[in-house]
Structures are given as structure tokens and as C-alpha cells.
Design a protein around this motif. Structure first.
Motif, PDB file in Angstrom:
ATOM      1  N   TRP A  52       0.833  -1.202   0.000  1.00 39.93           N
ATOM      2  CA  TRP A  52       0.000   0.000   0.000  1.00 39.93           C
ATOM      3  C   TRP A  52       0.865   1.248   0.000  1.00 39.93           C
ATOM      4  O   TRP A  52       0.528   2.246  -0.625  1.00 39.93           O
ATOM      5  N   LYS A 110       1.886   1.904  -3.497  1.00 34.79           N
ATOM      6  CA  LYS A 110       0.732   2.412  -4.237  1.00 34.79           C
ATOM      7  C   LYS A 110       0.520   3.883  -3.926  1.00 34.79           C
ATOM      8  O   LYS A 110       0.297   4.699  -4.834  1.00 34.79           O
ATOM      9  N   ASN A 111       0.606   4.243  -2.663  1.00 37.45           N
ATOM     10  CA  ASN A 111       0.428   5.638  -2.276  1.00 37.45           C
ATOM     11  C   ASN A 111       1.538   6.517  -2.840  1.00 37.45           C
ATOM     12  O   ASN A 111       1.284   7.668  -3.234  1.00 37.45           O
ATOM     13  N   GLU A 147       0.692   7.247  -6.427  1.00 39.18           N
ATOM     14  CA  GLU A 147      -0.412   8.198  -6.523  1.00 39.18           C
ATOM     15  C   GLU A 147       0.032   9.601  -6.153  1.00 39.18           C
ATOM     16  O   GLU A 147      -0.376  10.578  -6.797  1.00 39.18           O
ATOM     17  N   VAL A 187      -3.621   1.886 -10.135  1.00 38.14           N
ATOM     18  CA  VAL A 187      -2.751   0.864  -9.556  1.00 38.14           C
ATOM     19  C   VAL A 187      -3.639  -0.176  -8.891  1.00 38.14           C
ATOM     20  O   VAL A 187      -4.379   0.141  -7.964  1.00 38.14           O
ATOM     21  N   ASP A 236      -4.204  -4.750  -8.154  1.00 36.99           N
ATOM     22  CA  ASP A 236      -3.803  -6.143  -8.316  1.00 36.99           C
ATOM     23  C   ASP A 236      -4.780  -6.846  -9.258  1.00 36.99           C
ATOM     24  O   ASP A 236      -5.960  -6.512  -9.311  1.00 36.99           O
TER      25      ASP A 236
END
Length: 206
Positions: free
Chosen positions: A69, A72-73, A76, A90, A92
């Protein structure tokens, strides 16, 4: 013995429907983002080059266990800081769903920076007939012949951006069905099974 990877051509089929939407390319990065050698940062740099050139695009970072995560952040946050927050996805996707993910892409990018074998993602992109861009690292050069079934870039963001634009413009495999058919034969599961069986026969005397 060397037996290259394969894609199941019964699942990964040629994509023939035009996919460019709203004047933006959809560029797919179908691999984990956690390993720096996979080239996620490299692709982001090239994406920024494309935007500065006026080549508008939408980026998909997709794969099984694509990253934590935090990663992912980070992606972003990077996109938002450059006004690209609305053009990044993004998520899975399990292997069984990847064929539908490739169907969304205009270009597939495998921009490896470190060790790389015969990349499954590159093979899947090619057998789907989607313009595929790779770096010259490891076994990628054994899969992609530059200008025939894909595009090979050097390790600079500008070179990767050039290759992405060229791939989108030329659409090599869509315009060369005989080459696509040859790629599907040489990179398909049936070829792999034949090679494995031949190897077992030779080594085990079957």
C-alpha cells in the motif's frame, strides 16, 4: 537446456478493437512495482517525458501483488504532484484476469533495469498483438526483435518515451498478421510442451 517461457494462446488472444480513448494512450506496466530492477521509476520518468511532449496517456500499474500500500500511495502522490492523478490506476489482478487487462492497453511496457529472463509479461503482450516495448536487459532481447515484433529501448527516459510513441504509431503486429501468427506459434504453450517433452525423452529415455 534452454526452454523459453510461454503464454497460453487460448487465453491471450489478439486484440483487434481500437482502444485509444479520449485521445489518450493507455500504457500498461504489468508487473510488481516493489523491485527497483523492474523499472517502475524508469517508466514514470518516461511518462513525464511523454506528457511534456504533449503525448497524453493513461498509466496502468497492474499485476498480482503489484506492491505494498505504501508503494501504491507513493505512485499516486507522484502522479498528483504532476497533475496526473486522474490518469493513474494501480491495482492487483490475478493471472486469470490478466487477459482482460491487456485488452485495455494500447502499449505494454517492460522496462527492466536489472536481471530479466524471458519475461512472461512481454510474451503475453506480444501474443495479444499489442505494441510491446522492452529494455535491452537480459532475455528481453531474445523475445523482442526491434522493429519486427516490438520495440527495444535504451536505459534513458527519452529512449523509452521514443519507443512508446513509435510503438503506438506503427502497431507492428496489428499490421503484420503473418508475423503475429509466427509469434503466437513460437511463444505459445504448445511449443513449450513439445520442448519440455523432448527434453524429458532425451534425459530420461522415455
Amino acid at each position: 537446456a534452454y526452454i523459453p517461457n510461454y503464454a497460453d494462446t487460448g487465453v491471450f488472444k489478439p486484440i483487434v478493437t481500437p482502444r485509444v480513448k479520449n485521445g489518450r494512450l493507455t500504457i500498461l506496466f504489468p508487473r510488481r512495482i516493489g523491485d527497483k530492477g523492474r523499472g517502475a521509476d524508469f517508466f514514470l520518468q518516461a511518462w513525464e517525458v511523454l506528457e511534456k511532449r504533449g503525448c497524453k496517456s493513461h498509466a496502468l500499474f497492474v499485476g498480482s501483488f503489484v506492491g505494498t500500500w505504501k508503494q501504491k500511495n507513493d505512485l499516486e502522490d507522484w502522479a498528483s504532484a504532476r497533475g496526473l492523478g486522474g490518469q493513474l490506476e494501480v491495482f492487483d489482478a490475478p493471472m486469470d484476469d490478466m487477459a482482460s487487462v491487456y485488452a485495455k492497453a494500447d502499449v505494454v511496457v517492460i522496462p527492466s533495469l536489472a536481471q530479466e529472463g524471458t519475461s512472461l509479461s512481454a510474451i503475453e503482450g506480444i501474443v495479444c498483438g499489442i505494441p510491446t516495448v522492452v529494455s535491452h536487459i537480459g532475455g528481453l532481447g531474445n523475445i523482442v526483435i526491434n522493429g519486427l515484433n516490438g520495440h527495444v529501448c535504451d536505459l534513458s527516459p527519452e529512449s523509452l518515451a521514443d519507443a512508446i510513441q513509435q510503438a503506438a504509431e506503427t502497431r507492428l503486429l496489428e499490421n503484420n498478421p503473418e508475423v503475429l501468427a509466427g509469434c503466437r506459434e513460437s511463444l505459445g504453450k504448445q511449443r513449450w510442451e513439445r520442448q519440455v517433452w523432448r527434453f524429458l525423452q532425451q534425459r530420461l529415455g522415455l
